[in-house]
Scaffold this motif. Structure first.
Motif, PDB file in Angstrom:
ATOM      1  N   CYS A  55       0.818  -1.210   0.000  1.00  0.00           N
ATOM      2  CA  CYS A  55       0.000   0.000   0.000  1.00  0.00           C
ATOM      3  C   CYS A  55       0.852   1.260   0.000  1.00  0.00           C
ATOM      4  O   CYS A  55       0.478   2.260  -0.619  1.00  0.00           O
ATOM      5  CB  CYS A  55      -0.941  -0.025   1.197  1.00  0.00           C
ATOM      6  SG  CYS A  55      -2.254  -1.274   1.052  1.00  0.00           S
ATOM      7  N   LEU A  56       1.997   1.251   0.689  1.00  0.00           N
ATOM      8  CA  LEU A  56       2.879   2.415   0.615  1.00  0.00           C
ATOM      9  C   LEU A  56       3.401   2.589  -0.802  1.00  0.00           C
ATOM     10  O   LEU A  56       3.433   3.711  -1.332  1.00  0.00           O
ATOM     11  CB  LEU A  56       4.049   2.264   1.585  1.00  0.00           C
ATOM     12  CG  LEU A  56       5.038   3.434   1.554  1.00  0.00           C
ATOM     13  CD1 LEU A  56       4.385   4.715   2.068  1.00  0.00           C
ATOM     14  CD2 LEU A  56       6.294   3.119   2.349  1.00  0.00           C
ATOM     15  N   PHE A  57       3.806   1.489  -1.419  1.00  0.00           N
ATOM     16  CA  PHE A  57       4.329   1.584  -2.790  1.00  0.00           C
ATOM     17  C   PHE A  57       3.266   2.124  -3.730  1.00  0.00           C
ATOM     18  O   PHE A  57       3.501   3.089  -4.465  1.00  0.00           O
ATOM     19  CB  PHE A  57       4.803   0.215  -3.277  1.00  0.00           C
ATOM     20  CG  PHE A  57       5.383   0.246  -4.664  1.00  0.00           C
ATOM     21  CD1 PHE A  57       6.744   0.417  -4.851  1.00  0.00           C
ATOM     22  CD2 PHE A  57       4.576   0.149  -5.791  1.00  0.00           C
ATOM     23  CE1 PHE A  57       7.296   0.484  -6.135  1.00  0.00           C
ATOM     24  CE2 PHE A  57       5.104   0.222  -7.067  1.00  0.00           C
ATOM     25  CZ  PHE A  57       6.469   0.377  -7.231  1.00  0.00           C
ATOM     26  N   GLU A  58       2.093   1.510  -3.707  1.00  0.00           N
ATOM     27  CA  GLU A  58       1.066   1.889  -4.668  1.00  0.00           C
ATOM     28  C   GLU A  58       0.544   3.296  -4.399  1.00  0.00           C
ATOM     29  O   GLU A  58       0.301   4.074  -5.339  1.00  0.00           O
ATOM     30  CB  GLU A  58      -0.079   0.882  -4.642  1.00  0.00           C
ATOM     31  CG  GLU A  58      -1.118   1.068  -5.734  1.00  0.00           C
ATOM     32  CD  GLU A  58      -0.558   0.934  -7.142  1.00  0.00           C
ATOM     33  OE1 GLU A  58      -1.207   1.437  -8.080  1.00  0.00           O
ATOM     34  OE2 GLU A  58       0.527   0.340  -7.314  1.00  0.00           O
ATOM     35  N   GLY A  59       0.389   3.660  -3.123  1.00  0.00           N
ATOM     36  CA  GLY A  59      -0.090   5.002  -2.815  1.00  0.00           C
ATOM     37  C   GLY A  59       0.866   6.080  -3.286  1.00  0.00           C
ATOM     38  O   GLY A  59       0.458   7.077  -3.902  1.00  0.00           O
ATOM     39  N   SER A  60       2.156   5.894  -3.006  1.00  0.00           N
ATOM     40  CA  SER A  60       3.118   6.916  -3.417  1.00  0.00           C
ATOM     41  C   SER A  60       3.331   6.913  -4.921  1.00  0.00           C
ATOM     42  O   SER A  60       3.556   7.976  -5.528  1.00  0.00           O
ATOM     43  CB  SER A  60       4.445   6.735  -2.666  1.00  0.00           C
ATOM     44  OG  SER A  60       4.903   5.408  -2.735  1.00  0.00           O
ATOM     45  N   TRP A  61       3.261   5.736  -5.553  1.00  0.00           N
ATOM     46  CA  TRP A  61       3.361   5.715  -7.022  1.00  0.00           C
ATOM     47  C   TRP A  61       2.209   6.523  -7.627  1.00  0.00           C
ATOM     48  O   TRP A  61       2.412   7.359  -8.512  1.00  0.00           O
ATOM     49  CB  TRP A  61       3.335   4.281  -7.548  1.00  0.00           C
ATOM     50  CG  TRP A  61       3.574   4.228  -9.031  1.00  0.00           C
ATOM     51  CD1 TRP A  61       2.698   4.573 -10.025  1.00  0.00           C
ATOM     52  CD2 TRP A  61       4.788   3.844  -9.700  1.00  0.00           C
ATOM     53  NE1 TRP A  61       3.277   4.418 -11.263  1.00  0.00           N
ATOM     54  CE2 TRP A  61       4.558   3.976 -11.095  1.00  0.00           C
ATOM     55  CE3 TRP A  61       6.027   3.392  -9.257  1.00  0.00           C
ATOM     56  CZ2 TRP A  61       5.534   3.670 -12.042  1.00  0.00           C
ATOM     57  CZ3 TRP A  61       6.998   3.085 -10.205  1.00  0.00           C
ATOM     58  CH2 TRP A  61       6.749   3.224 -11.574  1.00  0.00           C
ATOM     59  N   ARG A  62       1.016   6.284  -7.143  1.00  0.00           N
ATOM     60  CA  ARG A  62      -0.144   6.994  -7.688  1.00  0.00           C
ATOM     61  C   ARG A  62      -0.031   8.505  -7.451  1.00  0.00           C
ATOM     62  O   ARG A  62      -0.400   9.310  -8.311  1.00  0.00           O
ATOM     63  CB  ARG A  62      -1.429   6.455  -7.057  1.00  0.00           C
ATOM     64  CG  ARG A  62      -1.772   5.040  -7.467  1.00  0.00           C
ATOM     65  CD  ARG A  62      -3.131   4.625  -6.942  1.00  0.00           C
ATOM     66  NE  ARG A  62      -3.429   3.232  -7.273  1.00  0.00           N
ATOM     67  CZ  ARG A  62      -4.628   2.685  -7.192  1.00  0.00           C
ATOM     68  NH1 ARG A  62      -5.648   3.390  -6.777  1.00  0.00           N
ATOM     69  NH2 ARG A  62      -4.814   1.415  -7.502  1.00  0.00           N
TER      70      ARG A  62
END
Length: 629
Positions: free
Chosen positions: A222-229
């Motif tokens: 979730c950290l990866f996907e949230g910051s990527w978005r």
């Protein structure tokens, strides 16, 4: 379970199909078919052991505890790609110098593992298990599928979402287009939330997938996907940061204490170690040996740290070298001792600190020199005893030992050790002077290449950093959060706490990234340092959309004299090339400045290329990712 063996059992090598082509629909009980294999709880458990292979899968960039071939160190590769680390030889960072070739095949585009998980999921409802048991195995399957899909999303963005075993009639899936990234990521998130709610709390024994492992994956993903978005302007990221915080905080309640020794997290047995959620366990004289602990004691290990990354490490007072009164370099001398003095202890555990001893003629024993400076860091590390051929003991019995030794227990007389065969010693060499030895230990039977120190897959160190970063992204990072996360890590590193109110634009006027909030930079700095050498770097710089900042930086070594480096040369930081004036001291030249050499990071590298052969087989996968068309 004593050990997780990451190999497929014979059961998992069966070529399962989605339909029965036999002319009779009766299955002998001695035949290995889907019907006979997936009958009971225990048969699902047996099949699932093979799925643990995902943690060393060749299609993943970050493979915890993977040493690769004898002369490589794949556990470091993500940080090498990110520009945090470098290799002694090989032409420099491949992304910085645009040496990334077009891929006709491979590149991580592989769905075989997804199919293996789907085979298990496909057979749950037809089993004799209870509803609760079915929910557990569905949760285990969702964890493994989610773990692998997280990598596919990180590499390619849009990828086909396959949640069942594809049969001959499923041509719309097999030959369909890629599924939008948002849909795939949301599916993974929903599956993992289901798994967190339905998996057996303790899994299927010690060191198996349980509720804590699921929460750890949720925190990471979730950290990866949230910051990527957020940083790639895709929108719809707040729910991912919220989920990261939710599951990180659940883990923080379950694992309130960290193991007290940073160095031992990668150099010891991890059974029962505080703060370890799941780990890769290695066994002597079995297929699971870990080669890297051997390689780091040879002439082939070539991973080093650029000096500007050494400079990222804070001083013991919690301040950067640009403002700390404790930073010694240049005040009395420009030696490695003055660079490493009064620094974050994690630097000394990651880059071999300076020392010098006088070895015996046969290199099996040693004595101190008469210069107190030569033993300064041996005393700081607190580990100066060794015993035996190929082995050693420190005060903890499972840690680094000084002086350093090669695989056969020959004494390395000094660090820095700039070039091979310096005084007849061709091992543990760093052209830059900054030898990375994160996995080094002498308690493994390195002579027989029997690396058995365990490697964490999920640990609270990362979870605390995830929590801190996600809290900042939600506008909720404050001193209380810092104390619950970063400052717990700093206490172990023997440096002062982060004081959030002290951090402003003047806290580190020479910080690498001046474009972001100074507090966010300090949170990211902490992550870089704490997880250095574990392969997170390339994921992080890409999700932050900061790869150019890190990858394009000219890489050079520590300050040295011409007498120390022999035939080496120094860098001219104005031109970005090797010095041509014949100076007698300076920063050691490693590679040209990639930007001044006409190269540098390309934005197309943020996503990997879909292999051209795959598009030829299925034109609906087109167009390729931006820049790879």
């Amino acid at each position: 379970m004593k050990k997780i063996i990451f190999t497929f059992l014979a059961l998992t090598t069966i070529a399962f199909s989605s339909c029965n082509d036999n002319f009779m629909e009766r299955y002998p009980t001695t035949s290995l078919t889907e019907t006979t294999v997936f009958g009971s709880y225990n048969t699902f458990k047996t099949y699932s052991w093979g799925l643990y292979s995902v943690f060393t899968n060749g299609n993943l960039l970050r493979r915890p505890g993977t040493g690769g071939s004898y002369a490589s160190a794949l556990s470091y590769q993500g940080d090498i790609n990110a520009g945090y680390l470098m290799r002694r030889e090989g032409g420099g960072n491949s992304y910085a110098f645009q040496n990334i070739s077009s891929a006709s095949s491979g590149n991580g585009w592989n769905f075989d593992y997804i199919r293996s998980v789907n085979v298990m999921l496909n057979n749950i409802d037809n089993s004799t298990m209870t509803d609760t048991e079915k929910e557990h195995w569905r949760s285990v399957g969702y964890f493994f599928r989610g773990y692998y899909y997280a990598e596919l999303i990180a590499r390619f963005g849009d990828v086909p979402w396959v949640n069942k075993v594809i049969g001959d009639t499923d041509k719309e899936i097999a030959y369909g287009p890629r599924t939008p990234r948002k849909t795939v990521a949301d599916n993974v998130l929903n599956d993992l939330i289901y798994a967190e709610e339905h998996i057996k709390e303790k899994g299927d024994g010690e060191n198996t997938i349980n509720v804590h492992a699921v929460r750890a994956l949720l925190s990471r993903f979730c950290l990866f996907e949230g910051s990527w978005r957020k940083y790639h302007n895709l929108g719809d990221y707040d729910n991912y940061f919220d989920a990261c915080i939710t599951y990180s905080e659940k883990l923080m309640k379950s694992f309130p204490t960290l193991h007290g020794d940073f160095g031992e997290m990668l150099t010891s047995d991890l059974k029962g170690v505080e703060g370890v959620i799941l780990y890769k366990e290695y066994v002597a004289k079995e297929m699971t040996n870990y080669v890297l602990t051997h390689v780091e004691r040879t002439s082939t290990h070539n991973v080093e740290m650029p000096q500007h990354i050494v400079d990222l490490y804070l001083c013991k007072d919690g301040k950067p070298i640009s403002t700390s009164s404790q930073y010694e370099w240049g005040k009395t001398d420009k030696t490695m001792n003055s660079t490493f003095r009064n620094r974050d202890f994690r630097l000394l555990e990651t880059v071999a600190p300076p020392y010098k001893v006088i070895p015996s003629t046969d290199n099996t024993s040693w004595k101190y020199t008469e210069d107190e400076a030569d033993k300064e860091f041996m005393d700081i590390m607190g580990i100066t005893r060794y015993t035996g051929y190929g082995g050693g003991v420190g005060e903890a019995g499972k840690h680094k030992v000084f002086p350093l030794m090669n695989w056969s227990a020959a004494i390395l007389k000094q660090v820095p050790h700039f070039f091979t065969n310096n005084g007849g010693q061709g091992f543990i060499v760093a052209k830059s002077g900054n030898y990375v030895y994160r996995y080094y230990n002498v308690w493994d039977d390195s002579k027989e290449n029997q690396g058995t120190s365990d490697v964490p897959i999920f640990k609270m160190d990362e979870i605390l950093l995830n929590e801190a970063e996600a809290k900042f992204e939600k506008g909720a990072f404050n001193q209380e959060v810092a104390d619950a996360t970063i400052n717990k890590l700093r206490k172990r590193a023997k440096i002062a706490d982060m004081q959030v109110s002290d951090i402003n634009a003047n806290f580190d006027p020479e910080r690498l990234d001046k474009a972001i909030d100074p507090v966010l930079w300090e949170i990211r700095r902490e992550r870089i340092i704490e997880l250095m050498g574990e392969g997170f770097g390339f994921y992080d710089v890409r999700r932050w959309k900061k790869a150019d900042l890190f990858v394009n930086h000219v890489q050079y070594g520590q300050w040295a004299t011409k007498t120390q480096i022999g035939t080496g040369t120094f860098v001219d930081l104005q031109t970005g090339y090797a010095d041509a004036t014949g100076k007698t001291e300076g920063y050691i030249y490693m590679y040209n400045d990639p930007v001044k050499a006409g190269k540098g990071w390309l934005d197309k590298y943020y996503l990997y290329q879909v292999p051209t052969n795959e598009i030829a087989l299925n034109p609906n996968l087109a167009p390729n990712n931006p820049g790879w068309e």
